[in-house]
Scaffold this active site. Structure first.
Site, PDB file in Angstrom:
ATOM      1  N   GLU A   1      -1.258  -3.309   0.594  1.00 38.95           N
ATOM      2  CA  GLU A   1      -2.177  -2.067   1.059  1.00 38.95           C
ATOM      3  C   GLU A   1      -2.523  -2.200   2.554  1.00 38.95           C
ATOM      4  O   GLU A   1      -3.005  -3.204   2.993  1.00 38.95           O
ATOM      5  CB  GLU A   1      -3.392  -2.083   0.224  1.00 38.95           C
ATOM      6  CG  GLU A   1      -4.259  -0.988   0.565  1.00 38.95           C
ATOM      7  CD  GLU A   1      -5.373  -0.456  -0.607  1.00 38.95           C
ATOM      8  OE1 GLU A   1      -5.216  -1.168  -1.506  1.00 38.95           O
ATOM      9  OE2 GLU A   1      -6.008   0.266  -0.171  1.00 38.95           O
TER      10      GLU A   1
ATOM     11  N   SER B   1     -10.170   2.058  -8.583  1.00 41.49           N
ATOM     12  CA  SER B   1     -10.334   3.110  -7.516  1.00 41.49           C
ATOM     13  C   SER B   1     -11.092   4.036  -8.660  1.00 41.49           C
ATOM     14  O   SER B   1     -11.532   5.113  -7.954  1.00 41.49           O
ATOM     15  CB  SER B   1      -9.121   3.760  -7.124  1.00 41.49           C
ATOM     16  OG  SER B   1      -8.085   4.086  -7.968  1.00 41.49           O
TER      17      SER B   1
HETATM   18  O1  KIV Z   1      -7.700   0.609  -7.459  1.00 36.05           O
HETATM   19  C1  KIV Z   1      -6.377   1.072  -7.228  1.00 36.05           C
HETATM   20  O2  KIV Z   1      -6.158   2.245  -7.364  1.00 36.05           O
HETATM   21  C2  KIV Z   1      -5.750   0.179  -6.425  1.00 36.05           C
HETATM   22  C3  KIV Z   1      -4.494   0.926  -5.706  1.00 36.05           C
HETATM   23  C4  KIV Z   1      -4.875   1.871  -4.469  1.00 36.05           C
HETATM   24  C5  KIV Z   1      -3.245   0.103  -5.450  1.00 36.05           C
HETATM   25  O3  KIV Z   1      -5.785  -0.893  -6.301  1.00 36.05           O
END
Ligand code: KIV
Length: 265
Positions: free
Chosen positions: A172, A35
């Site tokens: 998720e 992310s």
């Molecule tokens: O990339 C990320 O932050 C994630 C979380 C949302 C679980 O995979």
């Protein structure tokens, strides 16, 4: 912790300063999520994130974490091509980045990879439901496993990941009822995000829950702070004082108070 009935806390971290703060707060797991491509680097998906970026940020987080377990995402197409490349890529996150574990997205398609990594000594966290690296196949960031047939497949995927050696699994954007069924079906902890209260732990993107990210956030995110507004206010005050000749003050300040000397850690 699952066996003791203790809920597991997970937040994302991308740099040394934030890792230190979240670690100090007693967060159990710091996830260096891909992310970072969206909330730190300004991309619209996680797809452009590279292994080099993940190694770089994982190193910063690992240096800042004292107690928390550091888990790093293997980014898109770094674990799908072939087994030896997957092993080398995971090895970089662990050896260069200092991660204690890696996270990969997918169900039965990544069972072999999960087994190989676990057998080689690299703990694997799974990720089911909305898997953002597959956003183009899924057709958007939308809830998953909404039918009974999909829920059953997802439960089978979780069981398969556990059998292959995964030590935990992120769930998720799936219905709360389904995440409760997964949590009952596996002995490993389930970590939910937009998956209701029936998981063994919860994860949020730190920039979302701290109110730092000013783009749209998923509806399940609770904002625990408004740090973005705090940053804007502080920067405005600084600009006003510099422009008005009030900062820096004419009379020298004692050493250590805005003195610009060495930073004490
Ligand atoms: O990339 C990320 O932050 C994630 C979380 C949302 C679980 O995979």
């Amino acid at each position: 912790m699952k066996r003791r009935g203790e809920r597991i806390t997970v937040l994302t971290a991308y740099d040394w300063t934030m890792a230190r703060l979240l670690d100090r707060a007693g967060i159990d797991v710091l996830l260096v999520g891909d992310s970072l491509g969206m909330v730190v680097l300004g991309h619209s998906t996680t797809v452009p994130v590279t292994l080099d970026m993940m190694v770089h940020h994982t190193g910063a987080v690992s240096r800042g974490a004292r107690r928390a377990l550091v888990v790093a995402d293997l980014p898109f197409l770094t674990y799908q091509v072939d087994a030896s490349e997957t092993m080398r890529n995971a090895g970089r996150l662990v050896q260069e980045g200092g991660a204690a574990a890696v996270k990969i997205e997918g169900g039965r398609s990544v069972v072999d990879v999960t087994r190989r990594l676990s057998d080689a000594g690299v703990p694997v966290m799974g990720h089911l439901g909305l898997t953002p690296q597959s956003v183009h196949r899924i057709g958007g960031f939308r809830p998953q496993a909404t039918s009974e047939a999909e829920a059953e497949l997802l439960i089978e995927d979780a069981i398969a990941l556990e059998s292959a050696g995964a030590f935990a699994v992120v769930l998720e954007s799936i219905p709360a009822e389904t995440s409760g069924r997964v949590s009952a079906a596996v002995a490993i902890p389930t970590i939910g995000i937009g998956a209701g209260p029936g998981c063994d732990g919860q994860v949020l993107v730190s920039y979302d829950m701290l109110g730092l990210f000013d783009g749209p956030v998923p509806p399940f995110v609770k904002r625990y702070a408004a740090l973005g507004e705090g940053v804007v206010d502080a920067a405005r005050s600084f600009a006003a004082e510099v422009r008005g000749g009030r900062y820096p003050p004419a009379t020298p300040q004692p050493a250590g108070v805005g003195g610009g000397g060495a930073r004490k850690r």
